[in-house]
Design an enzyme around this catalytic site. Structure first.
Site, PDB file in Angstrom:
ATOM      1  N   CYS A 172      50.884  27.182   3.093  1.00 20.42           N
ATOM      2  CA  CYS A 172      51.071  28.579   2.826  1.00 20.42           C
ATOM      3  C   CYS A 172      49.861  29.400   2.394  1.00 20.42           C
ATOM      4  O   CYS A 172      49.236  28.727   1.485  1.00 20.42           O
ATOM      5  CB  CYS A 172      52.251  28.841   1.689  1.00 20.42           C
ATOM      6  SG  CYS A 172      54.131  28.236   2.194  1.00 20.42           S
ATOM      7  N   ASN A 217      54.339  31.111  -2.373  1.00 19.00           N
ATOM      8  CA  ASN A 217      54.035  29.995  -2.088  1.00 19.00           C
ATOM      9  C   ASN A 217      54.657  29.002  -3.105  1.00 19.00           C
ATOM     10  O   ASN A 217      54.574  29.379  -4.280  1.00 19.00           O
ATOM     11  CB  ASN A 217      52.463  29.674  -2.471  1.00 19.00           C
ATOM     12  CG  ASN A 217      51.679  30.206  -1.060  1.00 19.00           C
ATOM     13  OD1 ASN A 217      52.119  30.844  -0.148  1.00 19.00           O
ATOM     14  ND2 ASN A 217      50.341  30.007  -1.168  1.00 19.00           N
ATOM     15  N   GLY A 218      55.084  27.898  -2.849  1.00 18.69           N
ATOM     16  CA  GLY A 218      55.887  27.155  -3.809  1.00 18.69           C
ATOM     17  C   GLY A 218      57.310  26.658  -3.363  1.00 18.69           C
ATOM     18  O   GLY A 218      57.817  27.037  -2.197  1.00 18.69           O
ATOM     19  N   LYS A 257      46.575  21.636   4.320  1.00 13.33           N
ATOM     20  CA  LYS A 257      45.472  21.451   3.547  1.00 13.33           C
ATOM     21  C   LYS A 257      45.672  21.259   2.190  1.00 13.33           C
ATOM     22  O   LYS A 257      44.883  20.167   1.559  1.00 13.33           O
ATOM     23  CB  LYS A 257      44.255  22.491   3.938  1.00 13.33           C
ATOM     24  CG  LYS A 257      42.769  21.811   3.385  1.00 13.33           C
ATOM     25  CD  LYS A 257      42.562  20.857   4.084  1.00 13.33           C
ATOM     26  CE  LYS A 257      40.950  20.433   3.710  1.00 13.33           C
ATOM     27  NZ  LYS A 257      40.431  19.085   4.017  1.00 13.33           N
ATOM     28  N   ARG A 305      44.934  25.745   6.116  1.00 16.16           N
ATOM     29  CA  ARG A 305      45.912  25.467   5.017  1.00 16.16           C
ATOM     30  C   ARG A 305      46.902  24.670   5.656  1.00 16.16           C
ATOM     31  O   ARG A 305      47.866  24.126   5.136  1.00 16.16           O
ATOM     32  CB  ARG A 305      46.414  26.479   3.916  1.00 16.16           C
ATOM     33  CG  ARG A 305      45.172  26.842   3.329  1.00 16.16           C
ATOM     34  CD  ARG A 305      45.568  27.904   2.408  1.00 16.16           C
ATOM     35  NE  ARG A 305      46.514  27.598   1.423  1.00 16.16           N
ATOM     36  CZ  ARG A 305      46.327  27.491   0.084  1.00 16.16           C
ATOM     37  NH1 ARG A 305      44.904  27.385  -0.178  1.00 16.16           N
ATOM     38  NH2 ARG A 305      47.154  27.066  -0.697  1.00 16.16           N
ATOM     39  N   GLU A 347      42.216   4.686   6.070  1.00 12.39           N
ATOM     40  CA  GLU A 347      41.828   5.828   6.377  1.00 12.39           C
ATOM     41  C   GLU A 347      41.658   5.881   7.887  1.00 12.39           C
ATOM     42  O   GLU A 347      42.042   6.955   8.272  1.00 12.39           O
ATOM     43  CB  GLU A 347      40.587   6.037   5.679  1.00 12.39           C
ATOM     44  CG  GLU A 347      39.762   7.476   5.873  1.00 12.39           C
ATOM     45  CD  GLU A 347      40.595   8.681   5.529  1.00 12.39           C
ATOM     46  OE1 GLU A 347      40.218   9.576   5.858  1.00 12.39           O
ATOM     47  OE2 GLU A 347      41.662   8.298   4.683  1.00 12.39           O
ATOM     48  N   TRP A 358      54.293  27.662   5.381  1.00 14.86           N
ATOM     49  CA  TRP A 358      54.633  26.326   5.857  1.00 14.86           C
ATOM     50  C   TRP A 358      55.983  26.131   5.269  1.00 14.86           C
ATOM     51  O   TRP A 358      56.365  25.920   4.078  1.00 14.86           O
ATOM     52  CB  TRP A 358      53.682  25.449   5.145  1.00 14.86           C
ATOM     53  CG  TRP A 358      53.499  23.894   5.325  1.00 14.86           C
ATOM     54  CD1 TRP A 358      52.955  23.548   6.679  1.00 14.86           C
ATOM     55  CD2 TRP A 358      54.524  22.899   4.945  1.00 14.86           C
ATOM     56  NE1 TRP A 358      53.178  22.228   6.626  1.00 14.86           N
ATOM     57  CE2 TRP A 358      53.927  21.872   5.705  1.00 14.86           C
ATOM     58  CE3 TRP A 358      54.906  22.841   3.705  1.00 14.86           C
ATOM     59  CZ2 TRP A 358      54.382  20.426   5.250  1.00 14.86           C
ATOM     60  CZ3 TRP A 358      55.527  21.621   3.374  1.00 14.86           C
ATOM     61  CH2 TRP A 358      55.220  20.550   3.912  1.00 14.86           C
ATOM     62  N   LYS A 394      43.638   9.147   9.901  1.00 11.47           N
ATOM     63  CA  LYS A 394      43.123  10.180  10.394  1.00 11.47           C
ATOM     64  C   LYS A 394      43.657  10.144  12.264  1.00 11.47           C
ATOM     65  O   LYS A 394      43.838  11.133  12.672  1.00 11.47           O
ATOM     66  CB  LYS A 394      41.595   9.775  10.689  1.00 11.47           C
ATOM     67  CG  LYS A 394      40.861  10.074   9.508  1.00 11.47           C
ATOM     68  CD  LYS A 394      40.557  11.718   9.353  1.00 11.47           C
ATOM     69  CE  LYS A 394      40.666  12.131   7.932  1.00 11.47           C
ATOM     70  NZ  LYS A 394      41.902  11.531   7.328  1.00 11.47           N
ATOM     71  N   GLU A 447      47.038  11.587  11.852  1.00 13.45           N
ATOM     72  CA  GLU A 447      47.097  12.832  11.420  1.00 13.45           C
ATOM     73  C   GLU A 447      46.735  14.008  12.671  1.00 13.45           C
ATOM     74  O   GLU A 447      47.382  14.995  12.757  1.00 13.45           O
ATOM     75  CB  GLU A 447      46.073  13.244  10.456  1.00 13.45           C
ATOM     76  CG  GLU A 447      46.415  12.872   8.780  1.00 13.45           C
ATOM     77  CD  GLU A 447      45.508  13.020   8.057  1.00 13.45           C
ATOM     78  OE1 GLU A 447      45.817  13.355   6.646  1.00 13.45           O
ATOM     79  OE2 GLU A 447      44.192  12.772   8.249  1.00 13.45           O
ATOM     80  N   HIS A 483      51.262 -12.119   8.711  1.00  8.81           N
ATOM     81  CA  HIS A 483      52.610 -11.626   8.143  1.00  8.81           C
ATOM     82  C   HIS A 483      53.353 -10.866   8.599  1.00  8.81           C
ATOM     83  O   HIS A 483      54.146 -10.358   7.912  1.00  8.81           O
ATOM     84  CB  HIS A 483      52.051 -11.865   6.704  1.00  8.81           C
ATOM     85  CG  HIS A 483      51.542 -12.798   5.944  1.00  8.81           C
ATOM     86  ND1 HIS A 483      51.923 -13.856   5.861  1.00  8.81           N
ATOM     87  CD2 HIS A 483      50.184 -13.119   5.668  1.00  8.81           C
ATOM     88  CE1 HIS A 483      51.178 -15.034   5.184  1.00  8.81           C
ATOM     89  NE2 HIS A 483      50.054 -14.099   5.063  1.00  8.81           N
TER      90      HIS A 483
END
Length: 608
Positions: free
Chosen positions: A2, A100-101, A603, A27, A481, A74, A485, A488, A504
Site C-alpha cells: 500500500c 494503510n494497515g 516491498k 511496494r 535465499e 495491497w 528469489k 518470489e 532425509h
C-alpha cells in the site's frame, strides 16, 4: 505494501499524485485511486490493476484542484476490485480517506455503525474509518478525526480530506509510516520519502499515535490524545538518480549490478585496516554491552532472516557468543526468555516491517538492549532501537531484495569483527579478513561479468516446475535465499536445504526432471558436498554448481558450473549469492514475469 501520497499547494494535484504513486509502485499493489478536492466537492477516481489503468481514465478528464490524496492498495480485506479500491468515503461523500494497515476491530465497529443506520459499499476495513469520523463529526473535524482514531485497534497510516473543512489534509500514523514534506508554500504526504524527493528534501516523520493537520498556513502536529508537539525537519540525502533505472531493463537488475558499490559503501569509513579494527559509530554507546553479551538474538523476516542466519555462523565462530535466529512473526508470540544482559538485533531493509518491529518491542519490553540493522534512514526501527547500523545500500526499489541482503551481511561481518577484536581475535587474523572484505567489490564484479552466460543457462531451465537449492555451513542460508528469489519473481516452486539433509526426505523428489543447484565452493566441507552431488547424479538429477575458480575437477559433476573467486568460508555468501540472484532474475524475465513487482508481494510489509 500500500502506498499513500497527498498534496496541498498551489499546483494541480493530479500530476503530483500520479507521479508519487508511480514512485510507490515498488511496494506492491493491486489497485489505485485518487481523490481531489475542489469548489464542486471531492472527485474520486479509482481503478483495478496498474496505475496506467488509472491514467487511462484520467486522460479523458482529470479532476481539477490543488488538494488531493492518492493510494495504491495491497488487498487485505476484500478482493481487488473497483469498489474495494481506495479512496473510501462516508455515506454522504463529504469525508474521503486512504489507509494503510489493518483495523483489527473493524467488524465490531462496523456492526455498531450499522445499528446506527450506516450502510457500507465495500468489504474493506478502511471504509469503517470514514463512517466513524462521520458519526463523530459535530462541527469540528480535527476533534472527530482524533476521537475516531482513539477507537481504532490495529495499525494505520491515514490521509483524509473533507468538504466540511476543504482547505486541509488530516493525517495520522500508528504502525504504518507517514512522512510529511515541506516545500515552498506547498506540503506533501507519503508513506515513504521516494515520492517527495522530486519536490522537496525537507521532511519529518510522524511517530505512532501522532496526527497532523495540514493547511495553507502550515502544519499542526499533535498526539491523538490532543497534546501539541513540535516536529523537527530532516534532510533527505539520496539523489533522484538513486531511484531511477539508469538504462537497466528493471530495477532488480540495476540493484544486482550496484552491489560492488553498495558493499563498499557499507564498509566505507568504518574500517581501520592497519589496526585491524572496525569502528561503528551507531554502536559506540552500547559497544561494551555487545562485547559482554551472554546471548544475541537476531529477529527478521524473509531475506533479512537469511542474512541473520549467516550472522549466527559468524558471531558464534569468531566471537564465541551464543546466537539464536528467530522469525520475527513468531518471536513475540512464543513468550521468549530474554534477559537484561542479552542483545536483540532486528534486521529490516525498510525499517518498517511490522513483524520485526513488534519483535524488537517485545525484546525491549523484556529488558534487552535492542539494536537495528536497517537501510532506511529515519525509519521506525531506526528510531526505536537503542543503537544500530545503517547499511547504506541506497533505495531498493525491486520487491525481491538483492543489494540490501549483501549489505546486511556486510554490516554483520563488521559487527563480528568489532566484537571479536575486543575479545580475542589477533590483529593478524583481523587484517586477513579485512583485506578479503576490501577485495569483495572487485570479486563481485568478476561474477557479474558472467551475466550473459547465466542468462543462457536460465533459458535452458525457464520452463521447470521445481528447483532444489543445497548448501552447507555458511552457504546453507544462501541456498535458502537462492530458492526464495526464484519463488518470489518467477513463481517456480523452489526449496532450500542443508545439502546433508537432502537424504532425509527431499531425495525422494530427485529424478531427471529436477534441477538441483549446489553451492560447492572450496572449503572445509567441500568433499562432503561432492558426495551429496553424487547422490543426486545417481538419481539422474540435473545439477547446477556454484564453484570456486581453479576447481578443475568440479565440472565433471555438473551439467552447468558457475565459477566465483575463491574466498574464506565466512565471506563466501557475499559471492555465492550473486549468481543465484542473476539466475532467478533471468528465468523470471524469460518467463514474462514482472520481476520488480511480483504478484501478491509487497516491498514494505507493514501488516502482520
Amino acid at each position: 505494501m500500500c502506498g499513500i501520497v497527498g498534496y496541498l499547494g498551489h499546483n494541480e494535484a493530479v500530476p503530483v499524485l500520479i507521479n508519487g504513486l508511480k514512485r510507490l509502485e515498488y511496494r506492491g499493489y493491486d489497485s489505485a485511486g485518487i481523490a481531489v478536492l475542489n469548489d464542486s466537492g471531492i472527485d474520486v477516481v479509482k481503478e483495478v490493476g496498474k496505475i496506467r489503468n488509472l491514467e487511462t481514465v484520467l486522460a479523458a478528464g482529470a479532476p481539477k484542484g490543488t488538494i488531493g490524496i492518492g493510494h495504491t492498495r495491497w488487498a487485505t480485506h476484500g478482493q481487488p476490485n473497483q469498489v474495494n479500491a481506495h479512496p473510501h468515503s462516508d455515506q454522504s461523500g463529504n469525508i474521503v480517506l486512504i489507509h494503510n494497515g489493518i483495523i483489527e476491530n473493524y467488524t465490531v465497529l462496523k456492526k455498531i455503525l450499522q445499528n446506527k443506520g450506516h450502510e457500507f459499499k465495500s468489504d474493506t476495513d478502511t471504509e469503517i474509518i470514514a463512517h466513524l469520523v462521520e458519526e463523530n463529526y459535530n462541527g469540528d473535524m480535527e476533534k472527530a478525526f482524533r476521537e475516531s482514531l482513539l477507537r481504532l485497534e490495529g495499525t494505520y497510516g491515514i490521509a483524509l480530506i473533507t468538504n466540511h473543512e476543504p482547505g486541509k489534509i488530516f493525517v495520522a500514523r500508528k504502525g504504518s509510516p507517514i512522512v510529511i514534506g515541506v516545500g515552498e508554500n506547498e506540503f506533501f504526504v507519503a508513506s515513504d520519502v521516494t515520492p517527495l524527493v522530486p519536490y522537496t528534501r525537507n521532511v519529518f516523520y510522524l511517530e505512532d499515535d501522532e496526527m497532523a493537520v495540514i493547511s495553507e498556513s502550515g502544519i499542526i502536529t499533535k498526539t491523538i490524545h490532543n497534546k501539541t508537539i513540535e516536529k523537527k525537519l530532516e534532510k533527505v540525502t539520496f539523489d533522484l538518480e538513486a531511484i531511477e533505472k539508469e538504462g537497466y531493463d528493471h530495477y532488480m537488475l540495476k540493484e544486482i549490478f550496484e552491489q560492488p558499490k553498495t558493499i563498499m559503501d557499507c564498509m566505507r569509513g568504518r574500517i581501520m585496516r592497519e589496526e585491524g579494527l572496525v569502528k561503528l559509530g551507531g554502536l559506540r554507546d552500547i559497544e561494551n554491552k555487545l562485547i559482554n553479551a551472554n546471548k544475541i538474538y537476531f529477529t527478521a523476516s524473509g531475506t533479512s532472516w537469511h542474512a541473520a542466519l549467516i550472522g549466527e555462523y559468524l558471531i558464534e565462530e569468531y566471537c564465541r557468543i551464543p546466537v539464536e535466529v528467530e522469525y520475527a512473526s513468531e518471536f513475540r508470540y512464543r513468550n521468549p526468555i530474554i534477559r537484561s544482559d542479552e542483545i536483540v538485533i532486528a534486521i529490516s531493509q525498510s525499517g518498517e516491517t511490522a513483524d520485526t518491529l513488534a519483535a524488537l518491542r517485545e525484546g525491549k519490553h523484556k529488558g534487552a538492549t535492542v539494536l537495528g540493522i536497517v537501510n532506511t534512514v529515519g525509519s521506525t526501527i531506526a528510531r526505536e532501537t537503542d543503537a544500530g547500523v545503517y547499511i547504506h545500500a541506497g533505495p531498493e526499489i525491486g520487491v525481491a531484495s538483492t543489494k540490501a541482503f549483501t549489505s546486511q551481511v556486510t554490516a554483520i561481518l563488521l559487527i563480528t569483527l568489532m566484537i571479536a577484536r575486543r575479545k580475542h581475535m589477533s590483529v593478524v587474523q583481523a587484517k586477513q579478513l579485512i583485506d578479503e572484505l576490501l577485495r569483495l567489490p572487485e570479486n563481485v564484479e568478476k561474477i557479474l561479468a558472467q551475466n550473459d552466460k547465466i542468462k543462457e543457462m536460465a533459458d535452458i531451465y525457464r520452463n521447470e516446475k521445481n528447483f532444489l537449492y543445497l548448501g552447507r555451513g555458511y552457504n546453507f542460508p544462501v541456498a535458502l535465499e537462492g530458492a526464495l528469489k526464484l519463488k518470489e519473481i518467477s513463481y517456480i516452486h523452489a526449496e532450500g536445504y542443508p545439502a546433508a539433509e537432502m537424504k532425509h526426505g527431499p531425495i525422494a523428489l530427485i529424478d531427471e526432471n529436477m534441477p538441483v543447484v549446489f553451492i560447492a565452493t572450496k572449503d572445509a566441507i567441500y568433499d562432503k558436498v561432492i558426495s551429496n552431488i553424487e547422490e543426486v547424479r545417481a538419481r539422474k538429477g540435473r545439477v547446477i554448481i556454484v564453484a570456486s575458480e581453479g576447481d578443475t575437477k568440479i565440472a565433471k559433476y555438473g551439467d552447468h558450473v558457475i565459477y566465483i573467486p575463491e574466498s574464506s568460508q565466512a565471506l563466501s555468501p557475499l559471492l555465492t549469492v550473486i549468481p543465484l540472484q542473476l539466475l532467478a532474475y533471468h528465468i523470471a524475465v524469460l518467463r514474462g514475469c514482472n520481476v520488480d513487482q511480483p504478484r501478491n508481494l509487497a516491498k514494505s510489509v507493514t501488516v502482520e
